[in-house]
Design a protein around this motif. Structure first.
Motif: not given
Length: 122
Positions: A44-64
């Motif tokens: 799997x490949x997950x890519x994301x982008x946001x409008x502003x910088x910040x601290x973000x986490x990817x969760x898979x079935x609520x597991x960080x």
């Protein structure tokens, strides 16, 4: 004649204009097992982008799974073993959901109730 030249010169810019990137993308969107209940494996490949910088986490079935500090874009690649639908979500440092999606689990053959081998002489 002069207006046609301007139109032709403008046309290639329209054809080659870069499409706007999707803010949250993952692929593949489905994992297929041979038989119902069996695990399937996907890269799997997950890519994301946001409008502003910040601290973000990817969760898979609520597991960080992965975190990024002071980031505006992120990319995560890994192998997953699944036997049910899997929820993906990107959350900020306050645990507010920014994006979400689901990898669907599918199978080709329904699970057999009787595992005995069925055969006949004739």
């Amino acid at each position: 004649m002069n207006k046609y030249i301007h139109l032709v010169m403008l046309f290639p810019a329209l054809v080659y204009a870069e499409p706007k990137a999707t803010p949250f993308m993952f692929k593949p969107g489905q994992c297929v097992a041979l038989e119902q209940g069996q695990s399937c494996f996907i890269d799997i490949e997950v890519a994301w982008q946001t409008e502003v910088k910040g601290d973000f986490c990817l969760f898979i079935d609520e597991v960080k799974t992965q975190c990024w500090q002071s980031a505006q874009v992120g990319l995560w690649k890994n192998e997953l073993e699944i036997n049910a639908d899997v929820a993906l979500s990107l959350k900020d440092d306050k645990h507010q959901m920014i994006y979400s999606g689901k990898v669907k689990y599918a199978w080709i053959y329904k699970k057999r109730k009787n595992k005995a081998v069925r055969w006949r002489m004739f």
